[in-house]
Design a protein around this motif. Structure first.
Motif, mmCIF file in Angstrom:
data_model
loop_
_atom_site.group_PDB
_atom_site.id
_atom_site.type_symbol
_atom_site.label_atom_id
_atom_site.label_comp_id
_atom_site.label_asym_id
_atom_site.label_seq_id
_atom_site.Cartn_x
_atom_site.Cartn_y
_atom_site.Cartn_z
ATOM 1 N N UNK A 206 10.605 -2.866 -16.733
ATOM 2 C CA UNK A 206 9.166 -2.716 -16.978
ATOM 3 C C UNK A 206 8.609 -1.689 -16.007
ATOM 4 N N UNK A 207 7.392 -1.205 -16.233
ATOM 5 C CA UNK A 207 6.810 -0.288 -15.255
ATOM 6 C C UNK A 207 6.753 -0.951 -13.888
ATOM 7 N N UNK A 208 6.890 -0.108 -12.874
ATOM 8 C CA UNK A 208 6.866 -0.595 -11.488
ATOM 9 C C UNK A 208 5.567 -1.315 -11.191
ATOM 10 N N UNK A 209 5.666 -2.407 -10.452
ATOM 11 C CA UNK A 209 4.460 -2.961 -9.850
ATOM 12 C C UNK A 209 4.388 -2.406 -8.433
ATOM 13 N N UNK A 210 3.218 -2.496 -7.831
ATOM 14 C CA UNK A 210 3.054 -1.957 -6.479
ATOM 15 C C UNK A 210 4.027 -2.626 -5.514
ATOM 16 N N UNK A 211 4.191 -3.941 -5.660
ATOM 17 C CA UNK A 211 5.027 -4.672 -4.714
ATOM 18 C C UNK A 211 6.483 -4.235 -4.814
ATOM 19 N N UNK A 212 6.980 -4.077 -6.060
ATOM 20 C CA UNK A 212 8.371 -3.651 -6.262
ATOM 21 C C UNK A 212 8.595 -2.265 -5.674
ATOM 22 N N UNK A 213 7.681 -1.377 -5.974
ATOM 23 C CA UNK A 213 7.821 0.004 -5.500
ATOM 24 C C UNK A 213 7.639 0.053 -3.983
ATOM 25 N N UNK A 214 6.648 -0.719 -3.534
ATOM 26 C CA UNK A 214 6.359 -0.735 -2.098
ATOM 27 C C UNK A 214 7.575 -1.152 -1.292
ATOM 28 N N UNK A 215 8.279 -2.179 -1.758
ATOM 29 C CA UNK A 215 9.445 -2.647 -1.014
ATOM 30 C C UNK A 215 10.539 -1.580 -1.007
ATOM 31 N N UNK A 216 10.692 -0.885 -2.135
ATOM 32 C CA UNK A 216 11.684 0.195 -2.184
ATOM 33 C C UNK A 216 11.309 1.317 -1.228
ATOM 34 N N UNK A 217 10.026 1.664 -1.248
ATOM 35 C CA UNK A 217 9.566 2.775 -0.394
ATOM 36 C C UNK A 217 9.615 2.396 1.069
ATOM 37 N N UNK A 218 9.390 1.117 1.348
ATOM 38 C CA UNK A 218 9.433 0.661 2.735
ATOM 39 C C UNK A 218 10.829 0.946 3.303
ATOM 40 N N UNK B 166 0.800 -1.230 0.000
ATOM 41 C CA UNK B 166 0.000 0.000 0.000
ATOM 42 C C UNK B 166 0.830 1.275 0.000
ATOM 43 N N UNK B 167 2.156 1.165 -0.017
ATOM 44 C CA UNK B 167 2.946 2.386 0.110
ATOM 45 C C UNK B 167 3.049 3.128 -1.207
#
Lengths: 1130, 230
Positions: free
Chosen positions: B199-211, B174-175
């Motif tokens: 490829x474009x970010x998926x929520x999970x990939x981005x979420x882990x980075x943002x976490x 959710x981040x």
């Protein structure tokens, strides 16, 4: 004693002997009863009804759209809903102020804290200041203006007042106006009264305090020729002699004194050295606290020493290194002998000393005058000694004490004189006796009683103020007006009663013990439309000129005016903006810079000893002296309707909801009183059956329950004033089925009828046994950690309080770490904490004594925890500094919404305190009643709350997982999960869990005003739920959220764990008990931070874990008591 | 001793052997389903309000920023309902005579708050803090739904503890970046291309980075009881 022995120490009894009976009965008293004792039929009715209701309530599953949400119409700038605001103010106590910071949650004052910048607080706060927030929400406050009991309004009261005082033309009438107040230090109020007295030539002013310092002032006047205030600097005192002075427990300066005194008791490897102590205190802030304690290596010369000479054991006496119990009649003899031996000139003859006192002066090799005199006279002590006398002692003794201090060179060093802080008006003062005569004879015309003075209850027995006032008020040609918070004993006798605003509701100013002035600012509009004395007087004055018709004025404006004048007189030619800045700064800081009076220069006059009796009266061997003292919690009775203070187990005596006649075991035996009967609960549930005696002072008789108190002087009885109030309100009243010893439905008995103006502090009494019995609630035996060894039948000594002398400490600084007892927490400390500076290594323990553990430590609890746990909250508590004052208990109650339960429930062991202060006695006998030598009794205090075990026994037994460990080491208690099995409490070795048996309604559950004062950040618990100390988890999470938020947004620097940096700095979180503690005995913080105070304290050799031998690994550790007795005295 | 039950009941007894556990299980399942139903949780419910305030109009059409009214959302645990004064900032000028706004004018005139009906009701023992969620990258839309499309405000989430815990266990789902908190239409794909996958970010990939970036703490810490219950 062998380290692993479970034998009872012959010299260290841990609990009253009555506890020996505990455990014999399977069920505690009251276990088989319902609180409301329903019949079987009613029980069945209730059960079926509750099942039906539970079903019905269970259907109410749709909470949505059932609650309202109300925004502001215009939101004030300074309010952010959800973020508390702190305002500086000063809590009044007997006329003096103590600097406080008041927390406001959405406009409701909810918690009082000390003000770190205030000299009378230094961040700590006294019992009464902390409890004063409850007075604001007192449901029994007067809720409006009344005229002869009939509700009316303020405007009519003001009109009547003006009519009585002011001519139509606006000129003040020259009537015999009488003003009655308590001690006044408020510059604004004093200015108004002085102006009024000047304008009305026949007006007179009476200041009456039941617990007055008149004697002290009179003594100082004899010594110096003028009334001065004395201010002590205990931080610089090497030796203190207290003559029946409870300077650590009562009085306007006691919070500061506690801090200063305790600072010289804490042993720290990085403490202050002699030069730093001499330099005095530098200003401290929350972020940069004081450097604390004295350097452990220099302990020999830097740890202070306290000799206490007293009648009734006080907190000061309890922490003294040497304590001498004498009757109050003998204190002056003692002081004269001391003065003579010290070589003070002009000392009058002393009487004969009792045997105990003689040992203090017995000649020893190289000490012809005995060890005490040698200690005081030593060259190194010059100017580093304080002799302090209790305010109640005779004026001649105060003058003598000044002479002793003068001889010892203390003036200007440890003892300072300042111009009197209390306001008076020369030639216009009359005493209460004169005033009463005038009222009775109706020679006075008008009487104004301001600020809640209550002489109808507190006046001496020979001054019948109540009858005089009643007759005066009945006369329609006279005028009487009472401004007070309650319809109390005095208020109902006046024609007019104007409800007074609480100090948190209005503007005001007040001076502290050292004369520093503070502005009191309102945090809330008056709940019941109350007015302050300043506001009321302003209606008959314009500026300083009385009489001119005046419109109602904003009290802020009146207070501002006072300080504007003061500021402009001090800063000639200052710009208008300068004052505004000064005003804002002063209000914000809670301290007016430069307002403390300068030190007065005074020299001892030669005639200081005049007026003293040639030889103090020596009581006959059969005479029994009765002493009247203020109650440590209710004071003179003004706090009688404060539930927190009523229920608070009084420091030292641990009696809740009552007062008693305190006497020594020997005196009780002499009176042939039966032993206290704890019934079969053995004291564990606090229900003590005691005998009732009749105290007879010159024909005035009062019945009182007897409480046998080891350490009390033989041949004397002490009673506490302030109880047994008829008109204090709900909390001071009882139901008729539990009357007091006089058969009245009040809490405790009223001792005022025994007190006369000739003998206000002690009198000779006849004490006779009545044969009647009375129940007292005494919490000392509650949740005792003592237990009987099932095999030997002996009491097991867990050594909860470890104590030693400075000599013991020097021999082995680790004396408190008794293997195997210390190993549990020592192992953790060794593994996880850096070495203290100057110490090569931690003390090695015998690894064979490490507790056996079948299981590997839980994940995150293993040695080397730092990598696993980001933060590890912990607390350390220095028992050397603790004076048992109980401020922490009230602070905790206020912060955590802890209910009071009432006397009956206390006697069932159901009080809800999260902190208990245990009092332990040490003496030559195991039986409290056998401690017949009062001088041989020593007392120790130990605050005990949840220690947040790392291996917590409570967690593993909870069937519903309501108490589990958090990653930062807290033992979380989840109320909404708890089903009330109480397994956790059974398994807790510390007995710190409290079960909410009933909703405790009738106390504060349903009281509308009290709801306003609750802390919104802590759940209000209902019945059936277990609760306990959380380390103020709401404050931890709040600080964490702020820090984590700032970290995420990049406004706070990322900490580097390699450098030992932590995100939340030391001091960002203060628990309620820590911030309240007057002596600074508690620190809290993150032990991942090696520089945090808590890490440093835990690294001290005197640190030990309570019951650590159980391998619970307490996160709260205690530090052993180190006392500094004079080696030359036994 | 005579038989209590006649023989004819035997088939019923046999059926009960199977039937009783089934009944018990059904009751359990029904109970659990009911507990999570929208009826019990109030999800999807739209309480009536004294003023028919429309987020769809103010946010969706006019584009007023969330924090214009809910000023404390970034600094306090409580995201405030705007004071009447905030409404009047505009409505003194526009629609100043509208009948619909009469309660607002009444409130302002008499200094009496408007009594709104709470949409999201958390129990008193749960201490939710808006500011920390916003700072760590949880958007408004995550819990409150597409407010820009709601006329009267609707309860968008169940507010059951399992719903809270689900996110505390896996916040990465959710981040979002801190500058997209108030964005109603954001999704991870808008964040551009993930250099790791091309490829474009998926929520999970981005979420882990943002976490990692927002220093969101681990799941064990975030599910400590005292995180929410005090």
């Amino acid at each position: 004693m062998k380290p692993d022995s479970t034998d009872t120490s012959e010299t260290f009894p841990v609990a009253p002997p009555a506890l020996l009976g505990a455990g014999q009965d399977e069920f505690p008293e009251g276990a088989s009863e319902f609180a409301d004792e329903p019949s079987r039929r009613r029980f069945l009715t209730l059960m079926s009804a509750s099942i039906a209701l539970a079903t019905g309530a269970g259907c109410n599953l749709r909470p949505a759209s059932q609650r309202k949400i109300l925004p502001y119409t215009t939101q004030p700038d300074e309010v952010t809903p959800g973020v508390p605001t702190y305002y500086a103010s000063a809590a009044p106590f007997a006329g003096y102020g103590q600097g406080v910071l008041v927390r406001s949650n959405e406009g409701r004052p909810t918690k009082i804290e000390g003000n770190p910048t205030h000299p009378g607080s230094l961040g700590g706060a006294g019992l009464h200041a902390l409890a004063s927030v409850l007075d604001l929400y007192d449901p029994d406050r007067a809720r409006g203006v009344t005229n002869r009991g009939v509700a009316t309004n303020y405007e009519l009261a003001v009109a009547a007042l003006r009519k009585a005082l002011v001519e139509e033309s606006g000129q003040p009438k020259n009537i015999k106006l009488r003003i009655l107040t308590e001690t006044v230090t408020s510059p604004t109020l004093a200015g108004q009264i002085t102006a009024l007295l000047a304008a009305v030539p026949n007006a007179r002013w009476t200041q009456f305090e039941a617990i007055s310092s008149t004697n002290a002032r009179e003594g100082i006047t004899r010594a110096f020729g003028k009334p001065l205030n004395v201010v002590y600097d205990f931080n610089k005192a090497d030796v203190v002699v207290s003559l029946d002075a409870d300077f650590l427990g009562t009085g306007p300066g006691h919070v500061r004194y506690s801090r200063d005194f305790a600072d010289r008791r804490k042993l720290r490897h990085d403490g202050k050295d002699a030069a730093q102590i001499a330099a005095g205190r530098e200003a401290a802030t929350r972020e940069k606290p004081f450097k604390e304690g004295v350097k452990a290596d220099l302990a020999d010369t830097l740890v202070n020493r306290l000799y206490a000479v007293e009648t009734m054991p006080t907190n000061t006496g309890a922490v003294a290194d040497h304590r001498l119990a004498v009757t109050s009649g003998e204190v002056e003899t003692f002081a004269r002998v001391l003065a003579q031996k010290l070589g003070v000139a002009g000392v009058l003859a002393a009487g004969a000393l009792s045997a105990g006192a003689q040992t203090w002066f017995a000649a020893q090799p190289n000490m012809p005058d005995g060890p005490l005199v040698a200690d005081l006279k030593a060259e190194a002590r010059k100017g580093k000694v304080i002799v302090v006398a209790g305010d109640h002692l005779a004026p001649s003794l105060h003058a003598l004490v000044m002479a002793i201090n003068d001889k010892l060179g203390s003036f200007g060093q440890t003892v300072k004189l300042i111009e009197s802080v209390e306001a008076t008006a020369a030639g216009k003062m009359i005493d209460l006796k004169t005033l009463t005569g005038e009222l009775a004879a109706k020679t006075a015309d008008a009487l104004l009683i301001l600020g809640g003075a209550n002489p109808a209850h507190t006046a001496p027995a020979d001054v019948d103020f109540a009858a005089a006032l009643d007759a005066f008020s009945r006369d329609n040609t006279k005028f009487s007006l009472f401004l007070g918070s309650h319809q109390d004993e005095t208020g109902v006798l006046c024609q007019w009663l104007v409800n007074e605003a609480h100090y948190l509701e209005t503007w005001g100013d007040i001076r502290a013990y050292d004369g520093t002035a503070s502005i009191q600012q309102p945090l809330i509009a008056p709940l019941h439309g109350g007015k302050s004395a300043i506001e009321l007087l302003a209606t008959v004055m314009k500026s300083a000129e009385p009489g001119v018709p005046a419109a109602p004025r904003d009290p802020q404006e009146i207070v501002r005016e006072t300080w504007k004048k003061w500021y402009e007189a001090k800063n000639k030619g200052a710009t208008a903006g300068a004052f505004e800045r000064f005003w804002q700064t002063s209000v914000r800081a809670g301290v007016i810079a430069g307002s403390a009076p300068a030190a007065a220069t005074a020299t001892l006059v030669a005639t200081w000893s005049s007026g003293a009796a040639a030889s103090p009266p020596v009581p006959g061997p059969d005479a029994l002296e009765v002493n009247f003292r203020a109650c440590p919690s209710l004071f003179d009775g003004r706090f009688a309707n404060n539930g927190w203070l009523q229920e608070l187990p009084k420091p030292l005596t641990k009696i809740s909801w009552d007062n008693a006649a305190y006497m020594s075991p020997a005196t009780a035996a002499k009176l042939q009183l039966p032993k206290t009967n704890f019934k079969w609960t053995g004291g564990e549930h606090g229900r003590a059956e005691v005998s009732v005696v009749e105290l007879d002072v010159n024909g005035k008789k009062v019945k009182a329950p007897v409480w046998v108190l080891p350490g009390h002087a033989d041949g004397a009885v002490t009673v506490h004033l302030g109880h047994g109030r008829a008109r204090a309100g709900t909390y001071a009243a009882t139901t008729p089925d539990e009357p007091n010893t006089e058969g009245q439905p009040y809490r405790g008995f009223n001792a005022y009828p025994l007190r006369t103006s000739a003998a206000p502090w002690s009198a000779t009494a006849k004490v006779t046994k009545t044969g009647k019995l009375y129940f007292l609630a005494c919490t000392q035996g509650h949740w005792s950690m003592v237990e009987k060894d099932p095999v030997s039948g002996k009491m097991m000594d867990r050594k909860p309080v470890r104590r030693g002398t400075l000599a013991d400490y020097k021999k082995n600084p680790m004396f408190a770490k008794l293997p195997p007892m210390a190993t549990g927490e020592t192992e953790a400390i060794n593994d996880n904490m850096p070495q203290p500076k100057g110490y090569k290594e931690h003390h090695a323990h015998d690894a064979r004594l490490h507790p056996l553990n079948m299981y590997a430590p839980a994940e995150g609890l293993a040695p080397g925890m730092r990598e696993f746990q980001q933060r590890r909250w912990a607390m350390a508590l220095d028992l050397s500094a603790c004076t048992g004052c109980s401020a922490c208990v009230v602070a905790c109650q206020s912060e955590n919404n802890i209910p009071i339960v009432g006397k009956k429930e206390v006697t069932r062991g159901r009080e809800m305190y999260w902190i208990n202060i245990d009092r332990y006695y040490e003496g030559p006998a195991n039986d409290v009643l056998a401690l017949t030598d009062p001088n041989a009794v020593k007392a120790y205090f130990q605050p005990r709350m949840c220690v947040q075990c790392e291996n917590a026994p409570c967690e593993i037994v909870c069937p519903v997982g309501a108490t589990v460990h958090s990653t930062d080491g807290l033992n979380d208690m989840t109320y909404n999960r708890c089903v009330g099995t109480r397994y956790c409490s059974n398994n807790c070795p510390y007995k710190v869990r409290r079960f909410n048996f009933l909703t405790f309604q009738g106390n504060d559950w349903n009281t509308d005003t009290i709801k306003l004062g609750r802390n919104p950040d802590v759940s209000v618990r209902s019945r059936g739920v277990m609760e306990k100390c959380t380390f103020c988890v709401q404050r931890i999470r709040y600080a964490e959220i702020v820090a984590e938020r700032e970290l995420a947004l990049g406004t706070r620097k990322e900490p580097d764990p390699a450098k030992g940096e932590v995100l939340i700095k030391d001091g960002e979180i203060l628990t309620a008990c820590q911030s309240a503690c007057p002596s600074g005995a508690i620190v809290f913080g993150d032990i991942n931070d090696p520089t945090a105070a808590v890490s440093r304290w835990k690294n001290e050799p005197s640190n030990y874990g309570l019951l650590a031998e159980l391998n619970t690994r307490p996160r709260l550790t205690h530090m052993a008591v180190v006392r500094n007795p004079n080696p030359a005295m036994k | 001793m005579p038989q209590i039950f006649p023989k004819a009941l035997n088939p019923i007894a046999k059926m009960l052997v199977l039937g009783l556990p089934l009944l018990a299980a059904t009751t359990g399942v029904t109970g659990a389903a009911f507990y999570r139903s929208s009826y019990a949780t109030g999800v999807g419910e739209t309480p009536s309000q004294p003023v028919a305030f429309s987020h769809a109009h103010h946010v969706g059409q006019l584009g007023i920023h969330c924090a214009y009214c809910h000023t404390t959302v970034e600094k306090s645990g409580f995201a405030n309902i705007p004071p009447t004064k905030t409404c009047m900032n505009c409505h003194q000028q526009i629609w100043q005579g509208a009948d619909m706004l009469a309660p607002v004018r009444e409130s302002y005139k008499h200094d009496k708050p408007i009594e709104w009906n709470r949409v999201h009701n958390l129990p008193h023992y749960a201490y939710f803090n808006h500011s920390i969620h916003v700072a760590k990258g949880v958007g408004c839309v995550t819990c409150h739904g597409q407010l820009d499309q709601q006329n009267l405000t609707m309860q968008s989430s169940t507010l059951l503890m399992e719903w809270c815990i689900a996110c505390h266990r896996t916040p990465e789902k959710h981040l979002r970046p801190q500058d997209k908190i108030f964005d109603m239409k954001w999704d991870a794909a808008q964040h551009g291309t993930n250099p790791k996958t091309g490829k474009p970010y998926t929520q999970l990939e981005l979420g882990l980075e943002l976490k990692e970036k927002h220093r969101v703490r681990d799941a064990v810490t975030l599910t400590n009881c005292s995180m929410c219950h005090r």
